[in-house]
Design a protein around this motif. Structure first.
Motif, PDB file in Angstrom:
ATOM      1  N   PHE A 241       6.900  -0.789   2.617  1.00 54.99           N
ATOM      2  CA  PHE A 241       6.405  -2.146   2.856  1.00 54.99           C
ATOM      3  C   PHE A 241       6.499  -2.412   4.341  1.00 54.99           C
ATOM      4  N   ALA A 242       5.388  -2.812   4.945  1.00 54.98           N
ATOM      5  CA  ALA A 242       5.358  -3.135   6.367  1.00 54.98           C
ATOM      6  C   ALA A 242       5.090  -4.624   6.535  1.00 54.98           C
ATOM      7  N   ALA A 243       5.800  -5.258   7.450  1.00 60.77           N
ATOM      8  CA  ALA A 243       5.726  -6.712   7.622  1.00 60.77           C
ATOM      9  C   ALA A 243       4.474  -7.174   8.345  1.00 60.77           C
ATOM     10  N   SER A 244       3.546  -6.277   8.643  1.00 61.91           N
ATOM     11  CA  SER A 244       2.234  -6.680   9.155  1.00 61.91           C
ATOM     12  C   SER A 244       1.234  -5.587   8.811  1.00 61.91           C
ATOM     13  N   ASP A 245      -0.029  -5.959   8.764  1.00 61.83           N
ATOM     14  CA  ASP A 245      -1.070  -4.983   8.452  1.00 61.83           C
ATOM     15  C   ASP A 245      -1.214  -3.932   9.541  1.00 61.83           C
ATOM     16  N   LEU A 246      -1.052  -4.333  10.804  1.00 64.41           N
ATOM     17  CA  LEU A 246      -1.152  -3.355  11.881  1.00 64.41           C
ATOM     18  C   LEU A 246      -0.057  -2.297  11.745  1.00 64.41           C
TER      19      LEU A 246
END
Length: 323
Positions: A241-246
């Motif tokens: 899980f990444a806290a931003s799409d970038l």
């Protein structure tokens, strides 16, 4: 209007019950997006306030326009999709009011209060940011985008970041992922902390005690570097899980270089639902935050001088191919 409108009048103008209007204005997320929009449009149109704004701040703030103060480095203003979406929506509302929009950036640690006119939208202030503290006591009409750092008493408009993390965790659990890792944003930013907390607490409640975390700065490069670190320290991971799409896009790139298939070997979920999410390969599953709606509501409340109302808008998991 010669008298301040009542909550019942706001509810009638929005076409909802007073109880529903009250739930919206107290930050409940159990209200539909369309209903929320109707209530806040009625609030800003009618000038409803739960607490009267400081003397002179409403008329002078609206007349002198809006300054968006972004607590970030100047190049990021032109490379971060979030800022483009937020500024476009803010500019549209300001134009409706026949006034003007100014944008300035300050470094994440700057204590210098820039020359400001009108009302201020503060974006990206982190913990212990001296500018946020100064604005809090300056007498300038301010509204923060996102929950204010270190519990400063600033009006704000936010999304339910913690619930977004929860939704991501539940989706990963339902699809059989148990070795979940995370790429968090800057820990000093309340939104980044809330996203990670929502994910980790939900996983722990489900019995996933160990959640390796690496941190990035919301850029694709930081997502790549964080994923490389995670693969070294948690080689058996089956989801990120990444806290931003970038950062999620950077994670996908790093996984591909490491020979890991997405989503067959490792599922990836981002956060934002930026236009980039549809263009990654595979298309990115992500938590949508309504950036344009946040900016629109925040700017209308700011220009109307409304205080005592801190909207929290819902997030929504958008399932695509990466998880």
């Amino acid at each position: 209007m010669s008298e301040q409108p009542t909550l019942a009048q706001v509810a009638a103008a929005a076409g909802v019950s007073p109880a529903t209007a009250s739930r919206v204005l107290t930050g409940s997320v159990r209200v539909s997006t369309s209903t929320r929009r109707q209530v806040y449009e009625a609030v800003s149109r009618m000038g409803y306030v739960r607490h009267r704004a400081p003397r002179g701040s409403v008329s002078s703030g609206a007349a002198a326009g809006v300054t968006v103060v972004v607590c970030d480095q100047l190049p990021r203003l032109f490379t971060e999709p979030y800022y483009a979406r937020l500024l476009a929506a803010t500019g549209a509302v300001v134009a409706e009011h026949g006034t003007h929009l100014m944008v300035t950036t300050v470094s994440p640690t700057s204590s210098i209060l820039p020359a400001l006119s009108g009302a201020v939208l503060l974006v990206g202030a982190r913990e212990r940011h001296p500018l946020a503290i100064k604005l809090c006591t300056s007498g300038i009409t301010v509204r923060n985008i996102g929950r204010p750092p270190h519990d400063l008493k600033l009006p704000y408009t936010d999304v339910d970041n913690r619930d977004g993390g929860r939704q991501a965790a539940e989706h990963l659990l339902l699809t059989g992922r148990r070795a979940v890792a995370a790429i968090g944003g800057p820990p000093s930013l309340p939104a980044a902390r809330d996203r990670l907390d929502g994910l980790v607490s939900t996983l722990r409640e489900a019995g996933v005690a160990d959640v390796p975390v690496a941190y990035g700065d919301f850029t694709a490069a930081s997502g790549t570097h964080a994923t490389q670190w995670l693969l070294r320290h948690a080689p058996g991971l089956d989801a990120i899980f990444a806290a931003s799409d970038l950062m999620a896009a950077g994670a996908i790139q790093a996984l591909r270089r490491a020979g890991r298939r997405v989503p067959a070997d490792v599922a990836v979920i981002g956060f934002d639902d930026a236009p980039l999410a549809r263009r990654t390969n595979p298309a990115l599953t992500t938590v949508r935050q309504p950036v344009e709606e946040v900016a629109t509501i925040a700017t209308r409340l700011l220009l109307s001088g409304t205080t005592g109302i801190d909207p929290i808008l819902p997030t929504e998991l958008i399932v695509r191919d990466s998880a």
